[in-house]
Write a protein that holds these residues in place. Structure first.
Motif, mmCIF file in Angstrom:
data_model
loop_
_atom_site.group_PDB
_atom_site.id
_atom_site.type_symbol
_atom_site.label_atom_id
_atom_site.label_comp_id
_atom_site.label_asym_id
_atom_site.label_seq_id
_atom_site.Cartn_x
_atom_site.Cartn_y
_atom_site.Cartn_z
ATOM 1 N N ASP A 216 0.854 -1.194 0.000
ATOM 2 C CA ASP A 216 0.000 0.000 0.000
ATOM 3 C C ASP A 216 0.885 1.238 0.000
ATOM 4 N N ASN A 217 0.240 2.383 -0.180
ATOM 5 C CA ASN A 217 1.004 3.628 -0.234
ATOM 6 C C ASN A 217 0.979 4.411 1.075
ATOM 7 N N ALA A 218 0.622 3.737 2.158
ATOM 8 C CA ALA A 218 0.581 4.368 3.481
ATOM 9 C C ALA A 218 -0.211 5.674 3.462
ATOM 10 N N ASN A 219 -1.260 5.712 2.658
ATOM 11 C CA ASN A 219 -2.100 6.916 2.621
ATOM 12 C C ASN A 219 -3.578 6.544 2.554
ATOM 13 N N ASP A 220 -4.397 7.559 2.399
ATOM 14 C CA ASP A 220 -5.844 7.331 2.474
ATOM 15 C C ASP A 220 -6.399 6.635 1.224
ATOM 16 N N SER A 221 -5.694 6.785 0.086
ATOM 17 C CA SER A 221 -6.236 6.197 -1.133
ATOM 18 C C SER A 221 -5.953 4.699 -1.157
ATOM 19 N N ALA A 222 -6.982 3.940 -0.851
ATOM 20 C CA ALA A 222 -6.810 2.487 -0.871
ATOM 21 C C ALA A 222 -6.558 2.092 -2.314
ATOM 22 N N HIS A 223 -5.355 1.610 -2.587
ATOM 23 C CA HIS A 223 -4.987 1.264 -3.959
ATOM 24 C C HIS A 223 -5.761 0.061 -4.424
ATOM 25 N N MET A 224 -6.164 -0.757 -3.479
ATOM 26 C CA MET A 224 -6.808 -2.033 -3.772
ATOM 27 C C MET A 224 -7.114 -2.654 -2.434
ATOM 28 N N ASP A 225 -7.663 -3.818 -2.457
ATOM 29 C CA ASP A 225 -7.970 -4.508 -1.212
ATOM 30 C C ASP A 225 -6.681 -5.042 -0.577
ATOM 31 N N PHE A 226 -6.299 -4.455 0.572
ATOM 32 C CA PHE A 226 -5.064 -4.813 1.286
ATOM 33 C C PHE A 226 -5.017 -6.325 1.567
ATOM 34 N N GLU A 227 -6.111 -6.847 2.127
ATOM 35 C CA GLU A 227 -6.164 -8.272 2.491
ATOM 36 C C GLU A 227 -6.000 -9.160 1.260
ATOM 37 N N LYS A 228 -6.723 -8.777 0.183
ATOM 38 C CA LYS A 228 -6.689 -9.597 -1.030
ATOM 39 C C LYS A 228 -5.287 -9.588 -1.647
ATOM 40 N N PHE A 229 -4.664 -8.432 -1.609
ATOM 41 C CA PHE A 229 -3.314 -8.324 -2.167
ATOM 42 C C PHE A 229 -2.338 -9.213 -1.388
ATOM 43 N N ILE A 230 -2.466 -9.207 -0.070
ATOM 44 C CA ILE A 230 -1.565 -10.028 0.746
ATOM 45 C C ILE A 230 -1.805 -11.506 0.459
ATOM 46 N N GLN A 231 -3.073 -11.872 0.482
ATOM 47 C CA GLN A 231 -3.453 -13.271 0.294
ATOM 48 C C GLN A 231 -3.000 -13.820 -1.063
ATOM 49 N N THR A 232 -3.298 -13.057 -2.116
ATOM 50 C CA THR A 232 -3.094 -13.628 -3.447
ATOM 51 C C THR A 232 -1.753 -13.276 -4.083
ATOM 52 N N VAL A 233 -1.161 -12.179 -3.677
ATOM 53 C CA VAL A 233 0.099 -11.770 -4.317
ATOM 54 C C VAL A 233 1.278 -11.733 -3.346
ATOM 55 N N ALA A 234 1.194 -10.883 -2.331
ATOM 56 C CA ALA A 234 2.380 -10.623 -1.512
ATOM 57 C C ALA A 234 2.836 -11.848 -0.716
ATOM 58 N N ALA A 235 1.885 -12.582 -0.115
ATOM 59 C CA ALA A 235 2.296 -13.717 0.719
ATOM 60 C C ALA A 235 2.956 -14.826 -0.121
ATOM 61 N N PRO A 236 2.315 -15.259 -1.231
ATOM 62 C CA PRO A 236 3.001 -16.281 -2.051
ATOM 63 C C PRO A 236 4.317 -15.775 -2.630
ATOM 64 N N TYR A 237 4.346 -14.503 -3.005
ATOM 65 C CA TYR A 237 5.567 -13.945 -3.573
ATOM 66 C C TYR A 237 6.681 -13.896 -2.526
#
Ligand code: SAH
Length: 252
Positions: A216-237
């Protein structure tokens, strides 16, 4: 070697890849395994500096860890650092430490230090593994689809090295992240654990390295779903980076 993550999604992706035996100590479960010929202990620290610090102390004192490697997600504090990018920590600072006027702001009292350095050679190994994985992601169309679906241009993802800030606060306001950046202009990312892990490792003289995937960009504009990004991209990566890091060690 000890492997640590703060969020359950991040650790479970690592645990899926090894055949580990659990050992309960306090409220943590430590997973011990032989992974590609390496003795590893993997643990979920939970979120925040105290959780990360106590877990690190147990890893070192109880499990005899001689190296600690952290993987997880972080918010960006730099325009050049985009969601999906990877940051290898060279130094870490606790942005919420302020014992002034007794000690300079950010200094950890009685240590004369504000920043804790990561271990150079361990960080270099982690950087090599991350850069190998980055090339794979760029080349793999299937992974591309996944990243693109979440609004991240896989072809554009980059690897960075530098200062990461930690504090007991999830930064989700542009005002706070610009204050952090103003006070620490070289900071690339912000999260909630690694500066504490680095301090404990420094206390015990244990080498430490950390890799963070930007969620995320540590700001108010949610770039996308934080949880979904972790689950599907960041954690496996992240798990793939750690697996590559361990694999490279077993070859050499
Ligand atoms: N909504 C999540 C929040 C997790 S806290 C939940 O309820 O589970 C965020 C975790 O990701 C921490 O472990 C921290 O290290 C990292 N992180 C990612 N982005 C961050 C940000 N913008 N500020 C602080 N920590 C962040």
């Amino acid at each position: 070697m000890a492997l640590m993550s703060a969020m359950p999604q991040e650790l479970s992706c690592i645990l899926e890849r090894l055949d580990a035996k659990p050992l309960q100590l306090g409220s943590r479960t430590y997973w011990q395994a032989q992974w590609m010929g390496q003795s590893v202990v993997a643990v979920l620290s939970r979120i925040g500096k105290v959780a990360a610090a106590t877990t690190t102390a147990s890893l070192i004192e109880h499990f005899g860890a001689t190296q600690v490697v952290f993987s997880g997600v972080a918010g960006s504090l730099d325009q050049r650092v985009q969601v999906g990018d990877v940051v290898i920590a060279t130094e870490l600072l606790q942005h919420d430490m302020d014992a002034s006027p007794l000690f300079p702001r950010y200094e950890i009292p009685l240590t004369n230090k504000s920043c804790f350095l990561t271990d150079q050679s361990l960080s270099l190994e982690l950087k090599r593994a991350a850069s190998q994985c980055l090339q794979e992601v760029r080349a793999n169309m299937q992974l591309h689809g996944l990243w693109d679906q979440l609004g991240v241009q896989a072809k554009d993802i980059c690897l960075h090295e530098g200062l990461i800030l930690s504090g007991d606060q999830f930064i989700s306001s542009a005002k706070i992240s610009s204050e952090l950046k103003l006070n620490q202009p070289s900071a690339l990312a912000v999260e909630m654990e690694c500066a504490a892990v680095a301090q404990v490792c420094d206390d015990f003289g244990v080498p430490f390295a950390a890799v963070r995937i930007i969620s995320d960009n540590a700001n108010d504009s949610a770039h996308m779903d934080f949880e979904k990004f972790i689950q599907t991209v960041a954690a496996p990566y992240g798990a793939h980076v750690i697996e590559t890091f361990v694999k490279n060690r077993s070859i050499t």
